[in-house]
Design an enzyme around this catalytic site. Structure first.
Site, mmCIF file in Angstrom:
data_model
loop_
_atom_site.group_PDB
_atom_site.id
_atom_site.type_symbol
_atom_site.label_atom_id
_atom_site.label_comp_id
_atom_site.label_asym_id
_atom_site.label_seq_id
_atom_site.Cartn_x
_atom_site.Cartn_y
_atom_site.Cartn_z
ATOM 1 N N LYS A 273 0.845 -1.208 0.000
ATOM 2 C CA LYS A 273 0.000 0.000 0.000
ATOM 3 C C LYS A 273 0.874 1.250 0.000
ATOM 4 O O LYS A 273 1.754 1.396 0.855
ATOM 5 C CB LYS A 273 -0.904 -0.005 1.244
ATOM 6 N N ASP A 278 -2.507 10.283 3.714
ATOM 7 C CA ASP A 278 -3.880 9.878 3.988
ATOM 8 C C ASP A 278 -4.566 10.925 4.875
ATOM 9 O O ASP A 278 -4.406 10.922 6.092
ATOM 10 C CB ASP A 278 -3.879 8.506 4.681
ATOM 11 N N LYS A 285 -9.814 13.028 8.495
ATOM 12 C CA LYS A 285 -9.268 12.677 9.805
ATOM 13 C C LYS A 285 -9.134 13.943 10.637
ATOM 14 O O LYS A 285 -8.894 15.020 10.087
ATOM 15 C CB LYS A 285 -7.845 12.115 9.645
ATOM 16 N N ASP A 296 1.736 6.417 5.414
ATOM 17 C CA ASP A 296 0.770 5.478 4.839
ATOM 18 C C ASP A 296 1.229 4.856 3.513
ATOM 19 O O ASP A 296 0.491 4.114 2.882
ATOM 20 C CB ASP A 296 -0.582 6.187 4.678
ATOM 21 N N ARG A 359 -7.799 -0.414 1.472
ATOM 22 C CA ARG A 359 -8.378 -1.655 0.940
ATOM 23 C C ARG A 359 -8.876 -1.482 -0.490
ATOM 24 O O ARG A 359 -8.921 -2.438 -1.248
ATOM 25 C CB ARG A 359 -9.475 -2.151 1.890
HETATM 26 N N1 BES Z 1 -3.916 4.560 7.059
HETATM 27 C C1 BES Z 1 -4.987 4.306 7.941
HETATM 28 C C2 BES Z 1 -4.626 3.292 9.040
HETATM 29 C C3 BES Z 1 -3.580 3.740 10.023
HETATM 30 C C4 BES Z 1 -3.920 4.496 11.125
HETATM 31 C C5 BES Z 1 -2.276 3.354 9.865
HETATM 32 C C6 BES Z 1 -2.962 4.890 12.023
HETATM 33 C C7 BES Z 1 -1.298 3.737 10.776
HETATM 34 C C8 BES Z 1 -1.645 4.511 11.846
HETATM 35 C C9 BES Z 1 -6.188 3.758 7.165
HETATM 36 O O1 BES Z 1 -6.330 4.199 5.863
HETATM 37 C C10 BES Z 1 -7.405 4.205 7.910
HETATM 38 O O2 BES Z 1 -7.618 5.386 7.985
HETATM 39 N N2 BES Z 1 -8.149 3.250 8.437
HETATM 40 C C11 BES Z 1 -9.314 3.536 9.191
HETATM 41 C C12 BES Z 1 -10.362 2.526 8.809
HETATM 42 C C13 BES Z 1 -11.735 2.844 9.306
HETATM 43 C C14 BES Z 1 -12.277 4.088 8.631
HETATM 44 C C15 BES Z 1 -12.633 1.666 9.012
HETATM 45 C C16 BES Z 1 -8.964 3.415 10.674
HETATM 46 O O3 BES Z 1 -8.177 2.557 11.029
HETATM 47 O O4 BES Z 1 -9.465 4.216 11.445
HETATM 48 ZN ZN ZN Z 2 -4.578 4.768 4.902
HETATM 49 ZN ZN ZN Z 3 -7.404 6.034 5.713
#
Ligand code: BES
Ligand code: ZN
Ligand code: ZN
Length: 507
Positions: A273, A278, A285, A296, A359
């Site tokens: 990925k 992000d 966020k 990311d 994903r």
């Molecule tokens: N890149 C993030 C996951 C992440 C968060 C990696 C903190 C490293 C540190 C991913 O794209 C994301 O934002 N995931 C969300 C998913 C949710 C919306 C279902 C998450 O983990 O909050």
């Molecule tokens: Zn992400």
């Molecule tokens: Zn994300």
């Protein structure tokens, strides 16, 4: 862009007291009753002051503790560093690297430019000399790594590197083993350092275009590289990547790398990925969760690190890498909650949360991976905060449809001191990803099991191909420094996958 590792390793067939380095390190187990060979030799050469000082200082050789003393001209090296290895029963590949990382930092603090040591303690461990010397070089190189590109000239100058490391070998056969271990450690560390640098660069530098450039620079006789742009991706039906990229002004790239040794036996596809920043997209966020989101693209950086050294390693595995690279930004063009995307294999996804973007881009890349018909499809992704909640900041989650492969990857990780832990693909939770309008939705409404539902989503795109997924959200980036990883990108996964690819345990 890359800071070169200047540390030069030399293995010599001379006793420790004959080494010419500025400082010598000797190693001791916690509460050990017997002294390692090197301590005895040095103690003799120094007229008994080494053992005496150790006793006087009540040095117990606990993990992370180092005792320093001066040699007052009795031998060429002016200092001795006694390194506590900790308890013998707690010693493993991670402890080994941490020990050498701590030693490296100490030497750097003392402005030592040349360091010498012997590795006779290896005999008292379950590991061979090759493994110990590999760990030693990785610890020294990775533990003293710093990302200094944006620091002033003064600070960069002051960061004096250890320039040379001398290692004594007792006999010719040991010399060969140590050299082999060191060389492997240098290669693994170089690959890890590239991944760290790419993650540590600001997101406005480490863009999809930049990653594509780094990949292209690797292309040559041994590595093939293809870059697909937005137009080509449209033709290829990569709706997931294009959907996520819609909100961004930075052009997305799909990178394909390939290394096919002449004697190739098995084929592995690696997917990483690379969301170069992000923001969450329209499902934005909060500011503090965004602070570290240049991380990311760590999965993609891992693949680039691996490919940068594949030709140097004598592996007979045919490796293909896919890196879907894009930003995830909000804008007037951005993906909206409720939009439906069509992935490469024809499946449709209702995007209810634009922050679950990893994903979506991985779905396309995994489909491309399946089309390669590999023996194994393996992805690395900073996919979910939930995985960090489950396993913390030092452990990656491992999922897979092929348990033996998951075990082999775990074993490779253990062999080089990284930590991964298996998590289940709970089929009952597939319900949570059902959408009223499309084949799937990209998030579950449940507050729980987020790492699992993300993995289940990915599973929809791997078909029958044996597949392993590593959620590296925790260990990819150190918010606070640990002995082996300074604050920032860790290069996690590079060494595990290299070990997996070249060790005979692979495939
Ligand atoms: N890149 C993030 C996951 C992440 C968060 C990696 C903190 C490293 C540190 C991913 O794209 C994301 O934002 N995931 C969300 C998913 C949710 C919306 C279902 C998450 O983990 O909050
Ligand atoms: Zn992400
Ligand atoms: Zn994300």
């Amino acid at each position: 862009m890359l800071e070169l590792n200047l540390m030069k390793f030399e293995v010599k067939l001379v006793p420790i007291e004959k080494l010419e380095a500025e400082a010598l390190a000797v190693f001791s187990w916690q509460e050990a009753r017997e002294w390692p060979q090197e301590v005895l030799r040095l103690d003799k050469a120094l007229g008994g002051i080494l053992k005496k000082t150790i006793a006087e200082e009540e040095f117990k050789a606990a993990f992370g503790k180092i005792l320093t003393l001066h040699t007052h001209g009795k031998i060429k090296p002016s200092r001795i560093l006694v390194v506590g290895l900790g308890k013998k029963e707690e010693f493993d590949q991670a402890v080994l690297r941490r020990n050498f990382a701590i030693l490296g930092k100490k030497a750097k603090d003392l402005k030592i430019k040349t360091l010498g040591f012997g590795l006779s303690f290896a005999k008292e461990t379950e590991f061979n000399l090759e493994q110990i010397s590999q760990g030693a070089s990785e610890g020294l190189i990775l533990g003293t790594y710093k990302f200094l590109r944006y620091k002033g000239e003064k600070e960069r100058q002051e960061e004096r590197e250890i320039e040379a490391v001398e290692i004594t070998a007792g006999k010719a056969q040991d010399l060969v083993s140590i050299k082999e271990g060191i060389t492997r450690g240098e290669i693994y560390s170089g690959a890890t350092t590239l991944a760290r640098d790419l993650v540590n660069e600001p997101a406005s530098v480490s863009t999809p275009t930049h990653l594509a450039k780094v990949a292209k620079e690797m292309a040559g006789q041994e590595i093939k590289c293809q870059i697909y742009d937005r137009k080509q991706m449209e033709k290829m039906g990569l709706g997931g990547i294009l959907g996520v990229a819609r909100g961004s002004d930075e052009p997305p790239k799909l990178i394909r790398l390939e290394h096919k040794p002449k004697n190739a036996r098995k084929k592995v596809v690696l997917v990483g990925k690379a969301v170069t920043f992000d923001t969450g997209g329209l499902s934005l966020k909060p500011w503090d969760a965004m602070e570290t989101m240049k991380l990311d693209m760590a999965g993609g950086a891992t693949i680039l690190g691996i490919f940068s050294v594949l030709p140097k390693l004598k592996s007979n595995v045919w490796v293909v890498g896919f890196i879907p690279a894009t930003e995830n930004m909000p804008s007037g063009h951005a993906l909206k909650p409720g939009d439906v995307l069509r992935i490469r294999n024809g499946k449709t996804v209702e995007v209810l949360h634009t922050d679950a973007e990893g994903r979506l881009i991985l779905a396309d890349a995994l489909c491309l991976g399946v089309e390669e018909k590999p023996e194994l499809l393996l992805d690395l992704a900073t996919l979910t905060g939930a995985c960090m909640v489950a396993l913390g900041e030092e452990v990656a989650g491992a999922f897979g449809t092929d348990e033996t492969m998951v075990k082999k990857v775990e074993k490779a990780a253990l062999g080089i001191g990284e930590k991964i832990w298996p998590l289940p693909l709970v089929k009952e939770y597939k319900e949570l990803l059902k959408s009223p309008v499309a084949d799937l939705k990209n998030v579950s409404k449940s507050k729980y099991g987020g790492a699992i539902t993300a993995a289940l989503f990915l599973q929809e795109f791997v078909g029958e191909t044996p597949w392993v997924h590593l959620d590296i959200s925790g260990p990819a980036f150190a918010e606070k420094e640990t002995p082996l990883v300074p604050q920032g990108g860790s290069g996690f996964g590079v060494r595990t996958i290299l070990e997996f690819l070249i060790s005979n345990l692979s495939l």
